[in-house]
Design a protein around this motif. Structure first.
Motif, PDB file in Angstrom:
ATOM      1  N   ILE A   1       0.729  -0.871  -0.054  1.00 15.68           N
ATOM      2  CA  ILE A   1      -0.488  -0.117   0.051  1.00 15.68           C
ATOM      3  C   ILE A   1       0.966   1.418  -0.338  1.00 15.68           C
ATOM      4  N   SER A   2       1.169   1.852  -1.170  1.00 18.52           N
ATOM      5  CA  SER A   2       1.370   3.738  -1.057  1.00 18.52           C
ATOM      6  C   SER A   2       0.628   4.639  -0.537  1.00 18.52           C
ATOM      7  N   TYR A   3       0.517   5.157   0.257  1.00 17.64           N
ATOM      8  CA  TYR A   3       0.561   6.327   0.330  1.00 17.64           C
ATOM      9  C   TYR A   3       0.589   7.831   1.512  1.00 17.64           C
ATOM     10  N   HIS A   4       0.073   8.264   1.751  1.00 19.95           N
ATOM     11  CA  HIS A   4       0.595   9.980   1.704  1.00 19.95           C
ATOM     12  C   HIS A   4       0.334   9.658   3.481  1.00 19.95           C
ATOM     13  N   HIS A   5       1.360   9.077   4.708  1.00 18.62           N
ATOM     14  CA  HIS A   5       1.068   8.451   5.812  1.00 18.62           C
ATOM     15  C   HIS A   5       0.852  10.258   6.480  1.00 18.62           C
ATOM     16  N   ALA A   6       0.586  11.562   6.089  1.00 18.74           N
ATOM     17  CA  ALA A   6      -0.145  12.408   6.978  1.00 18.74           C
ATOM     18  C   ALA A   6      -1.665  12.895   6.900  1.00 18.74           C
ATOM     19  N   ASN A   7      -1.656  12.109   5.557  1.00 16.45           N
ATOM     20  CA  ASN A   7      -3.888  12.240   5.135  1.00 16.45           C
ATOM     21  C   ASN A   7      -4.189  10.822   5.046  1.00 16.45           C
ATOM     22  N   GLU A   8      -3.733   9.893   4.243  1.00 20.38           N
ATOM     23  CA  GLU A   8      -4.218   8.387   4.170  1.00 20.38           C
ATOM     24  C   GLU A   8      -4.593   7.787   4.927  1.00 20.38           C
ATOM     25  N   GLN A   9      -3.497   8.136   6.595  1.00 19.46           N
ATOM     26  CA  GLN A   9      -3.170   7.067   6.900  1.00 19.46           C
ATOM     27  C   GLN A   9      -4.494   6.145   7.577  1.00 19.46           C
ATOM     28  N   ASP A  10      -5.376   7.061   7.669  1.00 18.91           N
ATOM     29  CA  ASP A  10      -6.921   6.350   8.647  1.00 18.91           C
ATOM     30  C   ASP A  10      -7.187   5.124   7.212  1.00 18.91           C
ATOM     31  N   LEU A  11      -6.663   5.429   6.065  1.00 21.14           N
ATOM     32  CA  LEU A  11      -7.989   4.491   4.775  1.00 21.14           C
ATOM     33  C   LEU A  11      -6.627   3.601   4.916  1.00 21.14           C
ATOM     34  N   LYS A  12      -5.314   3.345   4.930  1.00 26.95           N
ATOM     35  CA  LYS A  12      -4.701   2.005   5.007  1.00 26.95           C
ATOM     36  C   LYS A  12      -4.693   1.200   6.362  1.00 26.95           C
ATOM     37  N   ASP A  13      -5.064   2.196   7.357  1.00 31.32           N
ATOM     38  CA  ASP A  13      -5.415   1.536   8.674  1.00 31.32           C
ATOM     39  C   ASP A  13      -6.918   0.070   8.683  1.00 31.32           C
ATOM     40  N   ASP A  14      -7.426   0.981   7.694  1.00 31.52           N
ATOM     41  CA  ASP A  14      -8.582   0.421   7.827  1.00 31.52           C
ATOM     42  C   ASP A  14      -8.599  -1.306   6.789  1.00 31.52           C
ATOM     43  N   ILE A  15      -8.098  -1.575   5.823  1.00 32.61           N
ATOM     44  CA  ILE A  15      -7.913  -1.843   5.264  1.00 32.61           C
ATOM     45  C   ILE A  15      -6.932  -2.926   5.296  1.00 32.61           C
ATOM     46  N   VAL A  16      -5.893  -2.430   6.208  1.00 36.58           N
ATOM     47  CA  VAL A  16      -5.119  -3.325   6.714  1.00 36.58           C
ATOM     48  C   VAL A  16      -5.730  -4.277   7.478  1.00 36.58           C
ATOM     49  N   LYS A  17      -6.717  -3.532   8.754  1.00 32.14           N
ATOM     50  CA  LYS A  17      -7.774  -4.366   9.555  1.00 32.14           C
ATOM     51  C   LYS A  17      -8.829  -4.846   9.138  1.00 32.14           C
ATOM     52  N   LYS A  18      -9.454  -5.058   8.181  1.00 35.38           N
ATOM     53  CA  LYS A  18     -10.196  -5.676   7.300  1.00 35.38           C
ATOM     54  C   LYS A  18      -9.643  -7.081   6.829  1.00 35.38           C
ATOM     55  N   GLY A  19      -8.366  -6.876   6.455  1.00 29.26           N
ATOM     56  CA  GLY A  19      -7.657  -7.813   5.308  1.00 29.26           C
ATOM     57  C   GLY A  19      -8.667  -8.390   4.631  1.00 29.26           C
ATOM     58  N   VAL A  20      -7.356  -9.765   4.213  1.00 36.94           N
ATOM     59  CA  VAL A  20      -8.403  -9.701   2.833  1.00 36.94           C
ATOM     60  C   VAL A  20      -8.011 -12.212   2.581  1.00 36.94           C
ATOM     61  N   THR A  21      -9.037 -12.465   2.004  1.00 35.12           N
ATOM     62  CA  THR A  21      -9.004 -14.043   2.468  1.00 35.12           C
ATOM     63  C   THR A  21      -7.436 -14.546   1.714  1.00 35.12           C
ATOM     64  N   GLY A  22      -6.612 -15.289   2.604  1.00 36.09           N
ATOM     65  CA  GLY A  22      -5.494 -15.596   1.655  1.00 36.09           C
ATOM     66  C   GLY A  22      -4.384 -14.885   1.103  1.00 36.09           C
ATOM     67  N   GLY A  23      -4.885 -13.846   1.993  1.00 38.82           N
ATOM     68  CA  GLY A  23      -3.831 -12.838   0.985  1.00 38.82           C
ATOM     69  C   GLY A  23      -3.195 -12.112   1.495  1.00 38.82           C
ATOM     70  N   GLU A  24      -1.689 -11.160   1.485  1.00 39.22           N
ATOM     71  CA  GLU A  24      -1.686 -10.397   2.937  1.00 39.22           C
ATOM     72  C   GLU A  24      -0.886  -9.135   2.058  1.00 39.22           C
ATOM     73  N   PHE A  25      -0.935  -8.461   3.202  1.00 36.04           N
ATOM     74  CA  PHE A  25      -0.681  -6.428   2.953  1.00 36.04           C
ATOM     75  C   PHE A  25       0.674  -6.852   3.630  1.00 36.04           C
ATOM     76  N   LEU A  26       1.332  -5.790   2.638  1.00 40.69           N
ATOM     77  CA  LEU A  26       2.604  -5.674   3.252  1.00 40.69           C
ATOM     78  C   LEU A  26       3.223  -4.674   4.115  1.00 40.69           C
ATOM     79  N   ASP A  27       2.862  -4.441   5.110  1.00 35.76           N
ATOM     80  CA  ASP A  27       2.857  -3.469   6.315  1.00 35.76           C
ATOM     81  C   ASP A  27       4.287  -2.721   6.457  1.00 35.76           C
ATOM     82  N   LYS A  28       4.284  -2.000   5.177  1.00 30.18           N
ATOM     83  CA  LYS A  28       5.534  -1.149   5.046  1.00 30.18           C
ATOM     84  C   LYS A  28       5.613  -0.496   3.753  1.00 30.18           C
ATOM     85  N   SER A  29       5.843   0.246   4.387  1.00 23.87           N
ATOM     86  CA  SER A  29       6.190   1.906   3.228  1.00 23.87           C
ATOM     87  C   SER A  29       7.681   2.919   3.491  1.00 23.87           C
ATOM     88  N   VAL A  30       8.101   3.769   2.183  1.00 20.69           N
ATOM     89  CA  VAL A  30       9.441   4.784   2.334  1.00 20.69           C
ATOM     90  C   VAL A  30       9.020   5.485   2.908  1.00 20.69           C
TER      91      VAL A  30
END
Length: 202
Positions: free
Chosen positions: A6-35
């Motif tokens: 997930i590529s995102y602007h940390h200051a503005n879209e952290q809420d969207l990223k957190d909700d996506i990771v929290k929900k998760g996906v069946t059989g998949g994986e979100f790589l929880d790291k970014s530059v």
């Protein structure tokens, strides 16, 4: 499912990223790291920067989601992550996911009146705000034919190398859209793989 970055602007879209990771996906994986600031020296060459992003952040990814808000298009780290996702032989599938209130600014509903089609269906047509809000490589790869310009009167998201979805639309069916992006990456080719000369990179 697939390993998704997930590529995102940390200051503005952290809420969207957190909700996506929290929900998760069946059989998949979100790589929880970014530059982040300080991770990469800014005076390195563009190719060196892309190699470092690929090795340290995107090496395991097969799909990249770009969360798009008010300021995302001008974020240097985001633009470099998108470019790296398209770089090399092992490119990633790519999805633009736009914050709801920004999506409503970049699209308006119109009716097809194209002389070669005139089918009368309702379309999502870009507004004047689209170019300012959508990162360059998301924009240029949201086409199905030509060199940055579609030759078709209109097309479905699923036909473009990079689909663009409203956040709530994506969130309600993440697995389907991630799978769609993964399947397209080896069937279609990006229109443009490099940021333009006037687009910020790290």
């Amino acid at each position: 499912m697939h390993k998704t970055f997930i590529s995102y602007h940390h200051a503005n879209e952290q809420d969207l990223k957190d909700d996506i990771v929290k929900k998760g996906v069946t059989g998949g994986e979100f790589l929880d790291k970014s530059v982040e600031d300080g991770d990469i020296e800014i005076d390195l060459s563009e190719d060196t920067i892309m190699k470092k992003i690929k090795k340290d952040f995107l090496e395991d990814a097969s799909v990249v989601i770009v969360l798009i808000g008010e300021e995302t298009a001008n974020r240097p780290y985001v633009n470099s992550e998108i470019q790296t996702a398209l770089w090399g032989d092992n490119r990633c599938g790519l999805i633009g996911v736009v914050r709801d209130e920004v999506y409503d600014k970049i699209y308006e509903t119109t009716v097809c009146k194209h002389s070669e089609c005139n089918c009368g269906i309702y379309l999502n047509s870009p507004t004047n705000t689209f170019e300012d809000k959508i990162p360059y490589l998301i924009n240029k790869n949201h086409f199905i034919l030509g060199d940055g310009e579609s030759t078709a009167p209109h097309f479905n998201n699923s036909e473009a190398y990079c689909s663009i979805y409203k956040y709530t639309t994506f969130f309600n069916n993440m697995e389907m859209y991630i799978d769609e992006a993964f399947n397209k990456k080896d069937k279609n080719f990006p229109v443009i793989k490099r940021n333009s000369a006037d687009t910020a990179t790290i």
